[in-house]
Design a protein around this motif. Structure first.
Motif, short mmCIF file in Angstrom:
data_model
loop_
_atom_site.label_atom_id
_atom_site.label_comp_id
_atom_site.label_asym_id
_atom_site.label_seq_id
_atom_site.Cartn_x
_atom_site.Cartn_y
_atom_site.Cartn_z
N GLY A 237 -22.87 9.10 51.36
CA GLY A 237 -21.31 9.39 51.03
C GLY A 237 -20.47 8.07 50.81
N ASP A 238 -20.90 7.03 51.33
CA ASP A 238 -20.19 5.72 50.93
C ASP A 238 -21.04 4.97 50.06
OD1 ASP A 238 -18.07 4.09 51.51
OD2 ASP A 238 -18.75 3.58 53.52
N SER A 239 -21.44 5.15 49.01
CA SER A 239 -22.21 4.32 48.03
C SER A 239 -21.32 3.44 47.32
CB SER A 239 -22.94 5.38 47.05
OG SER A 239 -22.09 5.97 46.28
N GLN A 240 -20.05 3.68 47.16
CA GLN A 240 -19.24 2.75 46.46
C GLN A 240 -19.08 1.65 47.26
OE1 GLN A 240 -15.89 4.95 45.36
NE2 GLN A 240 -16.81 5.66 43.33
N LYS A 241 -18.83 1.84 48.49
CA LYS A 241 -18.42 0.74 49.66
C LYS A 241 -19.68 -0.29 49.54
CE LYS A 241 -15.93 -1.84 52.55
NZ LYS A 241 -15.00 -2.50 52.01
N ALA A 242 -20.93 0.36 49.77
CA ALA A 242 -22.27 -0.17 49.78
C ALA A 242 -22.35 -1.07 48.64
CB ALA A 242 -23.30 0.68 50.17
N ASN A 243 -22.14 -0.39 47.38
CA ASN A 243 -22.36 -1.25 46.30
C ASN A 243 -21.43 -2.61 46.15
OD1 ASN A 243 -24.46 0.35 45.34
ND2 ASN A 243 -22.98 1.67 44.10
N GLN A 244 -20.23 -2.50 46.67
CA GLN A 244 -19.38 -3.46 46.63
C GLN A 244 -19.75 -4.60 47.58
OE1 GLN A 244 -15.61 -1.86 47.57
NE2 GLN A 244 -14.98 -1.35 45.64
N LEU A 245 -20.39 -4.17 48.79
CA LEU A 245 -20.89 -5.19 49.59
C LEU A 245 -22.11 -5.99 49.16
CD1 LEU A 245 -20.37 -3.39 53.07
CD2 LEU A 245 -18.99 -5.51 51.87
N LEU A 246 -22.80 -5.34 48.26
CA LEU A 246 -23.90 -5.95 47.64
C LEU A 246 -23.60 -6.89 46.83
CD1 LEU A 246 -26.47 -3.04 47.52
CD2 LEU A 246 -26.75 -4.73 48.90
N GLN A 247 -22.47 -6.48 46.02
CA GLN A 247 -22.18 -7.58 44.69
C GLN A 247 -21.20 -8.57 45.26
OE1 GLN A 247 -23.26 -6.79 41.89
NE2 GLN A 247 -24.28 -5.08 42.40
N THR A 248 -20.76 -8.61 46.63
CA THR A 248 -19.82 -9.79 47.07
C THR A 248 -20.89 -11.06 47.16
OG1 THR A 248 -18.83 -8.14 48.38
CG2 THR A 248 -18.76 -10.34 49.09
N VAL A 249 -20.32 -12.08 46.51
CA VAL A 249 -21.00 -13.42 46.29
C VAL A 249 -20.97 -14.13 47.82
CG1 VAL A 249 -20.92 -15.54 45.30
CG2 VAL A 249 -20.07 -13.66 44.12
N ASP A 250 -19.97 -14.43 48.30
CA ASP A 250 -19.92 -14.85 49.59
C ASP A 250 -19.16 -14.11 50.86
OD1 ASP A 250 -20.49 -16.67 51.71
OD2 ASP A 250 -18.95 -18.35 50.77
N PRO A 251 -19.84 -13.15 51.57
CA PRO A 251 -18.99 -12.23 52.32
C PRO A 251 -18.50 -13.13 53.40
CG PRO A 251 -21.63 -11.99 52.73
CD PRO A 251 -21.18 -13.06 51.62
N TYR A 252 -18.81 -14.46 53.81
CA TYR A 252 -18.44 -14.86 55.04
C TYR A 252 -16.99 -15.62 55.04
CZ TYR A 252 -23.08 -13.92 56.36
OH TYR A 252 -24.19 -13.12 56.91
N ASN A 253 -16.41 -15.85 56.10
CA ASN A 253 -15.15 -16.58 56.10
C ASN A 253 -15.53 -17.91 55.77
OD1 ASN A 253 -12.68 -17.44 56.51
ND2 ASN A 253 -12.42 -16.51 58.58
N PRO A 254 -14.78 -18.66 54.88
CA PRO A 254 -14.95 -20.10 54.95
C PRO A 254 -14.80 -20.79 56.07
CG PRO A 254 -13.54 -19.26 52.99
CD PRO A 254 -13.97 -18.19 54.00
N ALA A 255 -14.01 -20.34 57.01
CA ALA A 255 -13.62 -21.14 58.15
C ALA A 255 -14.70 -21.22 59.20
CB ALA A 255 -12.46 -20.74 58.81
N SER A 256 -15.64 -20.24 59.12
CA SER A 256 -16.56 -20.16 59.95
C SER A 256 -17.75 -21.15 59.83
CB SER A 256 -17.29 -18.71 59.64
OG SER A 256 -18.14 -18.92 58.20
N ASN A 257 -17.56 -22.04 58.90
CA ASN A 257 -18.53 -23.29 58.93
C ASN A 257 -17.99 -24.36 59.58
OD1 ASN A 257 -20.31 -22.00 57.31
ND2 ASN A 257 -19.36 -22.53 55.45
N ASN A 258 -16.69 -24.39 60.02
CA ASN A 258 -16.13 -25.41 61.10
C ASN A 258 -16.58 -25.35 62.15
OD1 ASN A 258 -14.63 -27.20 62.23
ND2 ASN A 258 -12.54 -26.04 61.93
N THR A 259 -17.39 -26.38 62.52
CA THR A 259 -18.07 -26.39 64.10
C THR A 259 -17.27 -27.19 64.91
OG1 THR A 259 -19.34 -28.21 63.32
CG2 THR A 259 -20.27 -26.20 63.04
N LYS A 260 -16.18 -27.89 64.47
CA LYS A 260 -15.55 -28.60 65.44
C LYS A 260 -14.35 -27.64 66.07
CE LYS A 260 -12.55 -32.42 66.10
NZ LYS A 260 -10.92 -32.75 65.87
N ILE A 261 -14.46 -27.62 67.20
CA ILE A 261 -13.79 -26.58 68.12
C ILE A 261 -12.43 -27.32 68.80
CG2 ILE A 261 -13.40 -25.04 69.96
CD1 ILE A 261 -16.38 -24.29 69.61
N GLU A 262 -11.42 -27.12 68.21
CA GLU A 262 -10.22 -27.79 68.88
C GLU A 262 -9.66 -27.14 70.22
OE1 GLU A 262 -7.66 -29.55 66.56
OE2 GLU A 262 -9.06 -29.63 64.77
N GLY A 263 -9.40 -28.42 71.11
CA GLY A 263 -9.02 -27.90 72.38
C GLY A 263 -8.66 -28.99 73.17
#
Length: 98
Positions: A35-61
């Motif tokens: 019953g959620d095939s449209q959402k599943a198809n949208q997620l399959l077609q996503t080019v880069d599903p990750y947040n670009p900021a997730s590649n930042n390995t420098k943790i500020e503190g």
């Protein structure tokens, strides 16, 4: 028909009967995941599903601030004074202990 041919026919039919049993186990029912095939198809077609900021390995503190927080949790807190206990002893009055 000889006995060997009869055994061969029975063995062959039992092997083929086992294959047909799996084929006949198809059900025409709905599952909880359908019953959620449209959402599943949208997620399959996503080019880069990750947040670009997730590649930042420098943790500020601030190291000094972090160390102060750790030391605060390592130290035992001061125990509060015991509460006053009021006991009513019959008709003689109220006795308060500390």
């Amino acid at each position: 028909m000889s006995r060997n041919k009869l055994l061969l026919v029975l063995l062959g039919s039992s092997l083929l009967g086992g294959c047909a049993a799996d084929y006949l186990n198809n059900y025409d029912t709905m599952t909880l995941a359908s019953g959620d095939s449209q959402k599943a198809n949208q997620l399959l077609q996503t080019v880069d599903p990750y947040n670009p900021a997730s590649n930042n390995t420098k943790i500020e503190g601030d190291g000094a601030r972090s160390m102060a927080v750790v030391q605060k949790y390592k130290l035992l807190p001061a125990s509060p004074p015991p509460p006053n206990i009021t006991v009513n002893v019959g008709n003689s009055g109220v006795v308060t202990t500390q």
